[in-house]
Design an enzyme around this catalytic site. Structure first.
Site, PDB file in Angstrom:
ATOM      1  N   HIS A  19       0.837  -1.206   0.000  1.00 25.55           N
ATOM      2  CA  HIS A  19       0.000   0.000   0.000  1.00 25.55           C
ATOM      3  C   HIS A  19       0.874   1.261   0.000  1.00 25.55           C
ATOM      4  O   HIS A  19       0.651   2.193  -0.760  1.00 25.55           O
ATOM      5  CB  HIS A  19      -0.881   0.073   1.257  1.00 25.55           C
ATOM      6  CG  HIS A  19      -1.936  -0.990   1.371  1.00 25.55           C
ATOM      7  ND1 HIS A  19      -2.103  -1.729   2.517  1.00 25.55           N
ATOM      8  CD2 HIS A  19      -2.879  -1.428   0.509  1.00 25.55           C
ATOM      9  CE1 HIS A  19      -3.122  -2.571   2.358  1.00 25.55           C
ATOM     10  NE2 HIS A  19      -3.603  -2.413   1.144  1.00 25.55           N
ATOM     11  N   LYS A  43     -17.285  -7.488   6.780  1.00 24.92           N
ATOM     12  CA  LYS A  43     -15.901  -7.958   6.865  1.00 24.92           C
ATOM     13  C   LYS A  43     -15.443  -7.979   8.303  1.00 24.92           C
ATOM     14  O   LYS A  43     -15.575  -6.993   9.017  1.00 24.92           O
ATOM     15  CB  LYS A  43     -14.992  -7.001   6.060  1.00 24.92           C
ATOM     16  CG  LYS A  43     -14.486  -7.577   4.747  1.00 24.92           C
ATOM     17  CD  LYS A  43     -13.416  -6.658   4.172  1.00 24.92           C
ATOM     18  CE  LYS A  43     -12.984  -7.097   2.785  1.00 24.92           C
ATOM     19  NZ  LYS A  43     -12.032  -6.179   2.172  1.00 24.92           N
ATOM     20  N   ARG A  92      -1.647  -6.015  -8.493  1.00 23.95           N
ATOM     21  CA  ARG A  92      -0.587  -6.998  -8.262  1.00 23.95           C
ATOM     22  C   ARG A  92      -0.548  -8.041  -9.380  1.00 23.95           C
ATOM     23  O   ARG A  92       0.496  -8.328  -9.923  1.00 23.95           O
ATOM     24  CB  ARG A  92      -0.816  -7.709  -6.915  1.00 23.95           C
ATOM     25  CG  ARG A  92      -0.479  -6.852  -5.724  1.00 23.95           C
ATOM     26  CD  ARG A  92      -1.063  -7.411  -4.447  1.00 23.95           C
ATOM     27  NE  ARG A  92      -2.520  -7.334  -4.476  1.00 23.95           N
ATOM     28  CZ  ARG A  92      -3.296  -7.466  -3.418  1.00 23.95           C
ATOM     29  NH1 ARG A  92      -2.779  -7.733  -2.254  1.00 23.95           N
ATOM     30  NH2 ARG A  92      -4.594  -7.351  -3.531  1.00 23.95           N
ATOM     31  N   SER A 130      -2.984  -7.672   2.972  1.00 16.28           N
ATOM     32  CA  SER A 130      -3.334  -7.547   4.393  1.00 16.28           C
ATOM     33  C   SER A 130      -3.786  -8.891   4.948  1.00 16.28           C
ATOM     34  O   SER A 130      -3.498  -9.225   6.096  1.00 16.28           O
ATOM     35  CB  SER A 130      -4.440  -6.506   4.584  1.00 16.28           C
ATOM     36  OG  SER A 130      -3.976  -5.229   4.216  1.00 16.28           O
TER      37      SER A 130
HETATM   38  P1  ADP Z   1      -9.647  -4.087  -0.181  1.00 16.47           P
HETATM   39  O1  ADP Z   1     -10.305  -4.556   1.065  1.00 16.47           O
HETATM   40  O2  ADP Z   1     -10.431  -3.093  -0.984  1.00 16.47           O
HETATM   41  O3  ADP Z   1      -8.987  -5.161  -1.034  1.00 16.47           O
HETATM   42  P2  ADP Z   1      -7.001  -3.480   0.651  1.00 16.47           P
HETATM   43  O4  ADP Z   1      -6.662  -2.701   1.853  1.00 16.47           O
HETATM   44  O5  ADP Z   1      -6.680  -4.945   0.659  1.00 16.47           O
HETATM   45  O6  ADP Z   1      -8.494  -3.199   0.380  1.00 16.47           O
HETATM   46  O7  ADP Z   1      -6.324  -2.857  -0.657  1.00 16.47           O
HETATM   47  C1  ADP Z   1      -6.500  -1.521  -1.047  1.00 16.47           C
HETATM   48  C2  ADP Z   1      -5.777  -1.285  -2.373  1.00 16.47           C
HETATM   49  O8  ADP Z   1      -4.405  -1.561  -2.226  1.00 16.47           O
HETATM   50  C3  ADP Z   1      -6.236  -2.163  -3.537  1.00 16.47           C
HETATM   51  O9  ADP Z   1      -6.195  -1.408  -4.711  1.00 16.47           O
HETATM   52  C4  ADP Z   1      -5.210  -3.247  -3.588  1.00 16.47           C
HETATM   53  O10 ADP Z   1      -5.082  -3.762  -4.914  1.00 16.47           O
HETATM   54  C5  ADP Z   1      -3.977  -2.463  -3.221  1.00 16.47           C
HETATM   55  N1  ADP Z   1      -2.950  -3.337  -2.682  1.00 16.47           N
HETATM   56  C6  ADP Z   1      -3.045  -4.244  -1.699  1.00 16.47           C
HETATM   57  N2  ADP Z   1      -1.886  -4.876  -1.477  1.00 16.47           N
HETATM   58  C7  ADP Z   1      -1.004  -4.360  -2.375  1.00 16.47           C
HETATM   59  C8  ADP Z   1       0.360  -4.618  -2.685  1.00 16.47           C
HETATM   60  N3  ADP Z   1       1.064  -5.557  -2.044  1.00 16.47           N
HETATM   61  N4  ADP Z   1       0.928  -3.885  -3.661  1.00 16.47           N
HETATM   62  C9  ADP Z   1       0.206  -2.960  -4.324  1.00 16.47           C
HETATM   63  N5  ADP Z   1      -1.070  -2.680  -4.092  1.00 16.47           N
HETATM   64  C10 ADP Z   1      -1.680  -3.375  -3.138  1.00 16.47           C
END
Ligand code: ADP
Length: 158
Positions: A19, A43, A92, A130
């Site tokens: 992120h 969630k 990703r 996450s």
């Molecule tokens: P959600 O619950 O909407 O999936 P996340 O917090 O998991 O929310 O992710 C928010 C954003 O961050 C999404 O666009 C996701 O693709 C991006 N994201 C999550 N992990 C990574 C990573 N390792 N590298 C790049 N972007 C990421």
């Protein structure tokens, strides 16, 4: 001058280095980025809203363009409330693409004025999510290469 405001929506449970990498690389593109923590009652989360928010605020405390907010409801409605024309997302894998394509195209139908902007993940962060971080925490594994030091410090495993 137009104010280019982007929303970066997610659960951030917890925020990861993936992120952070996307956010930092997006800073030069926008006048303001609102890191928007979605409140989703369906969630189950590991960290409460205050904790997730405070980590993100700490990480970006020196970045004037970045603010952190929580939101409920449709992302496009939150964008409209905040005058944001862009939704920022990270990509990703091909699976991310297929998922994001659906959401992005539906959002476009819901509000044609808003565009989704994607940044590719840096290769070393591709396997980080996450949910994987939460799994490793539950099983007492080492997350030091997955999350920022601000998160590590509070988990007392730095
Ligand atoms: P959600 O619950 O909407 O999936 P996340 O917090 O998991 O929310 O992710 C928010 C954003 O961050 C999404 O666009 C996701 O693709 C991006 N994201 C999550 N992990 C990574 C990573 N390792 N590298 C790049 N972007 C990421």
């Amino acid at each position: 001058m137009m104010n280019n405001i982007a929303i970066f929506p997610g659960s951030f449970d917890p925020i990861t280095l993936g992120h952070v990498s996307v956010i930092r690389r997006a800073i030069p593109l926008f006048d303001k980025i609102i890191i928007s923590i979605g409140i989703n009652s369906e969630k189950k989360h590991m960290f409460d809203m205050e904790q997730r928010k405070s980590w993100i605020e700490k990480i970006f405390q020196d970045e004037e363009k970045i603010i952190v907010e929580s939101f409920t409801g449709l992302t496009v409605n939150f964008c409209k409330d905040r005058n944001a024309r862009f939704i920022l997302r990270g990509l990703r894998t091909a699976a991310d693409f297929e998922f994001e394509r659906g959401i992005g195209q539906v959002n476009k139908k819901l509000n044609p004025n808003i565009d989704t902007i994607f940044l590719l993940t840096e290769p070393e962060y591709t396997p980080i999510s996450s949910s994987i971080v939460r799994d490793v925490i539950r099983n007492n594994g080492d997350i030091s290469q997955m999350v920022p030091k601000e998160v590590l410090k509070d988990l007392k495993i730095a």
